[in-house]
Design a protein around this motif. Structure first.
Motif, PDB file in Angstrom:
ATOM      1  N   UNK A 185       0.838  -1.209   0.000  1.00 51.46           N
ATOM      2  CA  UNK A 185       0.000   0.000   0.000  1.00 51.46           C
ATOM      3  C   UNK A 185       0.868   1.253   0.000  1.00 51.46           C
ATOM      4  N   UNK A 186       1.949   1.218   0.732  1.00 55.54           N
ATOM      5  CA  UNK A 186       2.849   2.373   0.784  1.00 55.54           C
ATOM      6  C   UNK A 186       3.534   2.589  -0.563  1.00 55.54           C
ATOM      7  N   UNK A 187       3.889   1.522  -1.232  1.00 60.16           N
ATOM      8  CA  UNK A 187       4.489   1.645  -2.563  1.00 60.16           C
ATOM      9  C   UNK A 187       3.504   2.264  -3.541  1.00 60.16           C
ATOM     10  N   UNK A 188       2.215   1.871  -3.404  1.00 57.73           N
ATOM     11  CA  UNK A 188       1.181   2.451  -4.273  1.00 57.73           C
ATOM     12  C   UNK A 188       1.014   3.940  -3.992  1.00 57.73           C
ATOM     13  N   UNK A 189       1.058   4.304  -2.725  1.00 51.31           N
ATOM     14  CA  UNK A 189       0.937   5.718  -2.360  1.00 51.31           C
ATOM     15  C   UNK A 189       2.078   6.531  -2.954  1.00 51.31           C
ATOM     16  N   UNK A 190       3.275   5.988  -2.951  1.00 50.16           N
ATOM     17  CA  UNK A 190       4.421   6.680  -3.546  1.00 50.16           C
ATOM     18  C   UNK A 190       4.208   6.853  -5.044  1.00 50.16           C
ATOM     19  N   UNK A 191       3.732   5.802  -5.694  1.00 49.26           N
ATOM     20  CA  UNK A 191       3.489   5.895  -7.149  1.00 49.26           C
ATOM     21  C   UNK A 191       2.422   6.934  -7.451  1.00 49.26           C
ATOM     22  N   UNK A 192       1.350   6.962  -6.652  1.00 46.25           N
ATOM     23  CA  UNK A 192       0.288   7.947  -6.867  1.00 46.25           C
ATOM     24  C   UNK A 192       0.810   9.357  -6.650  1.00 46.25           C
ATOM     25  N   UNK A 193       1.626   9.546  -5.623  1.00 44.04           N
ATOM     26  CA  UNK A 193       2.174  10.879  -5.358  1.00 44.04           C
ATOM     27  C   UNK A 193       3.104  11.318  -6.476  1.00 44.04           C
ATOM     28  N   UNK A 194       3.890  10.396  -7.024  1.00 51.23           N
ATOM     29  CA  UNK A 194       4.786  10.740  -8.139  1.00 51.23           C
ATOM     30  C   UNK A 194       4.000  11.136  -9.386  1.00 51.23           C
ATOM     31  N   UNK A 195       2.868  10.426  -9.609  1.00 56.21           N
ATOM     32  CA  UNK A 195       2.017  10.776 -10.760  1.00 56.21           C
ATOM     33  C   UNK A 195       1.384  12.145 -10.565  1.00 56.21           C
TER      34      UNK A 195
END
Length: 389
Positions: A107-117
């Motif tokens: 979930x944290x990895x997904x949050x990082x990807x969303x923030x980068x997008x």
């Protein structure tokens, strides 16, 4: 007339014989009344440089102890060690169910990807609005809102990365590892047990036994006297030998490895009036275990001009003072009151009352008294006999 002369001669001879007999008897009586010199055995004491040692009591303590506690909560999946065996630093000891922590990490990895997008989109918009603002195609407010959205996206990315790092740490903590190398105790939990982060009960304990410490106790009075003797020059200190420590086991045997003195406490325990000294020993055979009682011999210093007197030549008077009988220059007995410091083997260390060259009586003491004439003969001291052997 002739008869008178003969009678006079006989009378004179008798008188002379009686006089000689009286003189002989007087001489014999005089000799009988004079005390005879008693044969005694003596040892000539000599001053010498003597290394003084002190035996101190102590307890063995571990070099390092680590109580293993979980830093995350969960179910113990497996125990990865054999109780009582040696473990290495970093070795895995327990595995806590990692499923929850793996999900948090994803979930944290997904949050990082969303923030980068989000950053990519907001950065592009802020760049366009900046150019349009130059030609007055957008208002200042629109540009400020786009720029703020870009900065907020950057902040959200930092937050997401921090959450990702925390999730990774928790996942790593699900592998409970040993912080030190040493011998591990029995396990307090079994597979399937629920454990909690930072719980009060340790899962196991790892103890490093090689090297190992011994904590010695010395009275503050003894330490003060020792410091005074060193400062006054009565004792000289060899820094190399003073750190050497010899350990005496509970059964009286000498521990095969010598230790080194590490430090001395700077405060006195008010309940015991003693200070603690710590020594370190190598313990490859694991003969020393925490909690064992032991005695250690430490070097205090070297005393120049030390006088040793055999214990058999020293007695106590009615006041309890140590006394000794010595032979004076005219071969008569002289009583001396001594001051003694300690016993060293079978001898007393004498600080006052004897001098270098004094003849100490050690045999025939029951037959003499102060002032009596003696016939001294040198005997071999026990220390010399041991050296000769």
């Amino acid at each position: 007339m002739q008869r008178s002369r003969i009678a006079l001669f006989v009378l004179s001879a008798l008188v002379g014989s009686v006089a000689l007999t009286g003189c002989d008897q007087a001489a014999e009586q005089s000799q009988a009344s004079a005390p005879k010199a008693v044969p005694v055995g003596v040892i000539t004491v000599k001053s010498q440089a003597l290394t003084l040692k002190k035996e101190l009591p102590g307890r063995i303590s571990a070099f390092q102890i680590a109580e293993i506690r979980p830093q995350v909560s969960g179910i113990v999946q497996s125990r990865l060690f054999v109780e009582g065996n040696e473990v290495k630093q970093g070795q895995a000891l327990y595995q806590i169910d990692p499923a929850t922590f793996e999900a948090d990490l994803a979930a944290s990895e997904a949050s990082v990807a969303r923030a980068e997008a989000s950053i990519a989109s907001s950065k592009s918009k802020a760049s366009r609005y900046k150019e349009l603002l130059k030609i007055k195609a957008v208002s200042q407010q629109d540009f400020d809102e786009a720029d703020a959205a870009y900065k907020q996206a950057n902040a959200e990315l930092l937050t997401a990365k921090a959450q990702l790092k925390s999730a990774q740490i928790n996942l790593d903590y699900s592998h409970v590892s040993s912080p030190i190398s040493g011998q591990i105790s029995k396990s307090s939990v079994t597979v399937g047990a629920l454990v909690s982060a930072n719980q009060s009960t340790a899962l196991a304990t790892v103890t490093q036994l090689d090297p190992i410490y011994i904590d010695l106790t010395q009275s503050s009075n003894e330490l003060t006297q020792l410091k005074k003797a060193i400062s006054s020059g009565a004792l000289t200190v060899d820094s190399a030998s003073q750190t050497d420590v010899e350990l005496i086991m509970e059964d009286g045997s000498i521990y095969p490895h010598k230790g080194t003195l590490q430090f001395s406490e700077v405060t006195v325990d008010p309940s015991t009036g003693s200070v603690t000294l710590r020594a370190k020993f190598s313990n490859p055979e694991k003969l020393l275990l925490p909690g064992m009682y032991a005695r250690a011999s430490i070097v205090e210093g070297v005393k120049a001009g030390a006088i040793l007197a055999p214990q058999r030549g020293v007695s106590r008077n009615s006041k309890g003072e140590p006394t000794a009988m010595v032979v004076s220059k005219d071969n008569t007995v002289e009583s001396r009151v001594l001051k003694v410091d300690r016993t060293i083997g079978s001898d007393w260390l004498v600080t006052d009352g004897l001098s270098d060259g004094d003849k100490l009586i050690v045999e025939g003491l029951q037959k003499i008294r102060p002032g009596a004439p003696v016939n001294p003969s040198e005997i071999q001291s026990s220390a010399k006999a041991d050296q000769a052997q």
